[in-house]
Design a protein around this motif. Structure first.
Motif, PDB file in Angstrom:
ATOM      1  N   ARG A 186      54.719  41.554  25.433  1.00 55.13           N
ATOM      2  CA  ARG A 186      54.705  40.754  24.199  1.00 55.13           C
ATOM      3  C   ARG A 186      55.409  39.418  24.416  1.00 55.13           C
ATOM      4  NH1 ARG A 186      56.435  45.928  21.340  1.00 55.13           N
ATOM      5  NH2 ARG A 186      54.474  46.899  20.670  1.00 55.13           N
ATOM      6  N   ALA A 187      56.524  39.453  25.132  1.00 59.25           N
ATOM      7  CA  ALA A 187      57.258  38.209  25.402  1.00 59.25           C
ATOM      8  C   ALA A 187      56.422  37.260  26.257  1.00 59.25           C
ATOM      9  CB  ALA A 187      58.580  38.528  26.097  1.00 59.25           C
ATOM     10  N   PHE A 188      55.642  37.820  27.179  1.00 56.83           N
ATOM     11  CA  PHE A 188      54.784  36.987  28.025  1.00 56.83           C
ATOM     12  C   PHE A 188      53.718  36.287  27.192  1.00 56.83           C
ATOM     13  CE2 PHE A 188      50.802  36.899  30.629  1.00 56.83           C
ATOM     14  CZ  PHE A 188      51.161  35.823  31.423  1.00 56.83           C
ATOM     15  N   VAL A 189      53.104  37.010  26.263  1.00 59.01           N
ATOM     16  CA  VAL A 189      52.087  36.403  25.395  1.00 59.01           C
ATOM     17  C   VAL A 189      52.702  35.261  24.590  1.00 59.01           C
ATOM     18  CG1 VAL A 189      50.563  36.795  23.418  1.00 59.01           C
ATOM     19  CG2 VAL A 189      50.665  38.481  25.281  1.00 59.01           C
ATOM     20  N   ASP A 190      53.912  35.472  24.092  1.00 59.06           N
ATOM     21  CA  ASP A 190      54.584  34.395  23.343  1.00 59.06           C
ATOM     22  C   ASP A 190      54.842  33.180  24.232  1.00 59.06           C
ATOM     23  OD1 ASP A 190      54.624  35.810  20.964  1.00 59.06           O
ATOM     24  OD2 ASP A 190      56.616  36.671  21.318  1.00 59.06           O
ATOM     25  N   GLN A 191      55.167  33.445  25.498  1.00 57.14           N
ATOM     26  CA  GLN A 191      55.516  32.363  26.418  1.00 57.14           C
ATOM     27  C   GLN A 191      54.301  31.498  26.768  1.00 57.14           C
ATOM     28  OE1 GLN A 191      58.446  33.448  29.310  1.00 57.14           O
ATOM     29  NE2 GLN A 191      57.602  32.112  30.892  1.00 57.14           N
ATOM     30  N   ILE A 192      53.110  32.112  26.802  1.00 55.91           N
ATOM     31  CA  ILE A 192      51.920  31.357  27.197  1.00 55.91           C
ATOM     32  C   ILE A 192      51.124  30.841  25.997  1.00 55.91           C
ATOM     33  CG2 ILE A 192      51.701  32.647  29.355  1.00 55.91           C
ATOM     34  CD1 ILE A 192      49.357  34.182  28.048  1.00 55.91           C
ATOM     35  N   ARG A 193      51.568  31.129  24.788  1.00 56.16           N
ATOM     36  CA  ARG A 193      50.799  30.783  23.589  1.00 56.16           C
ATOM     37  C   ARG A 193      50.471  29.292  23.528  1.00 56.16           C
ATOM     38  NH1 ARG A 193      50.030  33.954  19.344  1.00 56.16           N
ATOM     39  NH2 ARG A 193      51.708  35.341  20.070  1.00 56.16           N
ATOM     40  N   ASN A 194      51.451  28.442  23.787  1.00 54.58           N
ATOM     41  CA  ASN A 194      51.212  26.997  23.714  1.00 54.58           C
ATOM     42  C   ASN A 194      50.255  26.523  24.801  1.00 54.58           C
ATOM     43  OD1 ASN A 194      52.867  26.689  21.468  1.00 54.58           O
ATOM     44  ND2 ASN A 194      54.678  26.170  22.686  1.00 54.58           N
ATOM     45  N   LEU A 195      50.334  27.150  25.983  1.00 59.71           N
ATOM     46  CA  LEU A 195      49.395  26.797  27.051  1.00 59.71           C
ATOM     47  C   LEU A 195      47.961  27.077  26.618  1.00 59.71           C
ATOM     48  CD1 LEU A 195      51.262  28.268  30.165  1.00 59.71           C
ATOM     49  CD2 LEU A 195      50.851  25.840  29.700  1.00 59.71           C
ATOM     50  N   VAL A 196      47.762  28.225  26.014  1.00 62.29           N
ATOM     51  CA  VAL A 196      46.420  28.607  25.561  1.00 62.29           C
ATOM     52  C   VAL A 196      45.943  27.662  24.457  1.00 62.29           C
ATOM     53  CG1 VAL A 196      45.050  30.428  24.479  1.00 62.29           C
ATOM     54  CG2 VAL A 196      46.753  31.017  26.224  1.00 62.29           C
ATOM     55  N   HIS A 197      46.795  27.419  23.467  1.00 64.95           N
ATOM     56  CA  HIS A 197      46.409  26.557  22.337  1.00 64.95           C
ATOM     57  C   HIS A 197      46.081  25.138  22.792  1.00 64.95           C
ATOM     58  CE1 HIS A 197      48.480  29.237  19.069  1.00 64.95           C
ATOM     59  NE2 HIS A 197      47.338  29.740  19.519  1.00 64.95           N
ATOM     60  N   SER A 198      46.683  24.692  23.882  1.00 58.12           N
ATOM     61  CA  SER A 198      46.440  23.321  24.347  1.00 58.12           C
ATOM     62  C   SER A 198      45.013  23.121  24.845  1.00 58.12           C
ATOM     63  CB  SER A 198      47.428  22.968  25.466  1.00 58.12           C
ATOM     64  OG  SER A 198      47.132  23.676  26.665  1.00 58.12           O
ATOM     65  N   THR A 199      44.282  24.208  25.079  1.00 56.36           N
ATOM     66  CA  THR A 199      42.900  24.108  25.567  1.00 56.36           C
ATOM     67  C   THR A 199      41.868  24.205  24.460  1.00 56.36           C
ATOM     68  OG1 THR A 199      42.502  26.490  25.881  1.00 56.36           O
ATOM     69  CG2 THR A 199      43.659  25.313  27.656  1.00 56.36           C
ATOM     70  N   PHE A 200      42.287  24.494  23.237  1.00 55.22           N
ATOM     71  CA  PHE A 200      41.332  24.805  22.163  1.00 55.22           C
ATOM     72  C   PHE A 200      40.438  23.614  21.825  1.00 55.22           C
ATOM     73  CE2 PHE A 200      43.498  28.605  19.837  1.00 55.22           C
ATOM     74  CZ  PHE A 200      43.320  29.365  20.991  1.00 55.22           C
ATOM     75  N   ARG A 201      39.196  23.916  21.552  1.00 57.28           N
ATOM     76  CA  ARG A 201      38.228  22.971  21.009  1.00 57.28           C
ATOM     77  C   ARG A 201      38.115  23.198  19.508  1.00 57.28           C
ATOM     78  NH1 ARG A 201      33.307  22.241  24.906  1.00 57.28           N
ATOM     79  NH2 ARG A 201      32.218  22.249  22.907  1.00 57.28           N
TER      80      ARG A 201
END
Length: 341
Positions: A14-29
């Motif tokens: 769960r902590a890992f998902v929180d840590q990468i959340r901004n990385l993922v959101h930065s790719t959104f279209r």
């Protein structure tokens, strides 16, 4: 006992998902619906298509991951993962819309895998593709601590009338080869054997590699051709077929974009083969046929175009800082490729 006693740390996940959340959101279209954390990623189809066709592709990075894990360098293999998938989808003329990843590891190392996901996010940005979701699996006993494997999946879209499937290719069309950034993500098992059997260290800096270490050379990420190729198509340049040069090199992949009754005659010495391939051939005593059947030899992507379009196509890619050359011609044949060695 609990799950942690079995080697799986749910809280760390769960902590890992929180840590990468901004990385993922930065790719959104703009077509992405919702955020990270659902059971499925949701994506609204772009508007403006009359007969949209979805094109999908999936791939991995292969044993290049072994080199990343030996060197503890994990920030580039995610780019490879995206590149191997989106470049495949691109050959149909499709724009990659979204990407999903699967990461499996023996024990979740947040810092290590955050580097991996950062690379995936970088690759998605280079391709204009949204990182829509993924899965991280902690599998103790299946992978050793520090080991991980990657798989990727992407979906693209193309107007049916503009889809490239080989039917447009004509005898007399010329092949424009786009430069690779190195070995990309194919042939690394042979690379590793050459390094091991030759007694080389990954930190060695042979003269042929221009002062760059062996490890850094082979971690150079796969070039992503999406934006430059889509720009060529949108500009009105006439393209009849495309091929992504991956496993099996030019002999296996270039004929895949031809029509029935066609072959390909290559033009010897029509492009400069990067020094990394000369080093591999010398260090491993690898013959020309084996080299061409294993590696891309400096050509990562090929476009088939009418001969009168060749100069414009080359100029376009040079303006994108991608070296391009006429490397062959479509001839009558039965799917064979000749003239490489």
């Amino acid at each position: 006992m609990d799950y942690r006693d079995a080697g799986v740390d749910v809280e760390a996940g769960r902590a890992f998902v929180d840590q990468i959340r901004n990385l993922v959101h930065s790719t959104f279209r703009k077509e992405v619906l919702g955020g990270l954390g659902g059971f499925g990623g949701c994506f609204q189809l772009p508007t403006g298509y009359k007969e949209p066709v979805l094109v999908s592709g999936t791939d991995g990075v292969g044993t290049k991951l072994k080199i990343a894990q030996i060197l503890n360098r994990h920030d580039t293999v995610g780019i490879d993962l995206v590149g191997m998938c989106v470049n495949d989808v691109l050959t149909s003329g499709a724009e990659p819309l979204f990407f999903l990843d699967y990461v499996a590891t023996g024990k979740l190392d947040k810092e290590q895998l955050t580097q991996v996901v950062a690379g995936i996010a970088t690759g998605c940005k280079l391709a204009g593709s949204a990182l829509l979701g993924g899965e991280t699996a902690e599998m103790p006993g299946f992978y050793q601590v520090g080991e991980y494997d990657l798989a990727g999946f992407c979906v693209g879209i193309v107007e049916k009338s503009r889809m490239l499937d080989g039917s447009l290719v004509q005898v007399g069309d010329v092949a424009i080869g786009l430069a690779s950034s190195g070995v990309h993500s194919n042939g690394l098992s042979l690379v590793r054997k050459i390094v091991s059997d030759g007694g080389f260290a990954w930190t060695d800096t042979p003269d042929l590699l221009n002062g760059v270490s062996i490890g850094e050379t082979f971690l150079t990420p796969t070039r992503i051709y999406v934006k430059s190729v889509l720009a060529a198509l949108e500009s009105g340049l006439e393209v009849h077929g495309m091929a992504h040069i991956t496993g099996g090199g030019l002999p296996e992949n270039l004929p895949r974009c031809l029509s029935n009754g066609q072959g390909m005659k290559m033009i010897p010495d029509s492009w400069t083969i990067p020094s990394v391939f000369h080093w591999l051939a010398a260090a491993g005593s690898v013959g020309a046929e084996a080299m061409y059947n294993t590696f891309n030899m400096g050509i990562g992507f090929v476009l088939l175009v009418p001969p009168q379009q060749a100069e414009q196509v080359i100029t376009h890619f040079q303006s994108q800082d991608i070296s391009a050359n006429v490397i062959g011609e479509v001839i009558n044949g039965a799917g064979e490729l000749s003239g490489l060695w």
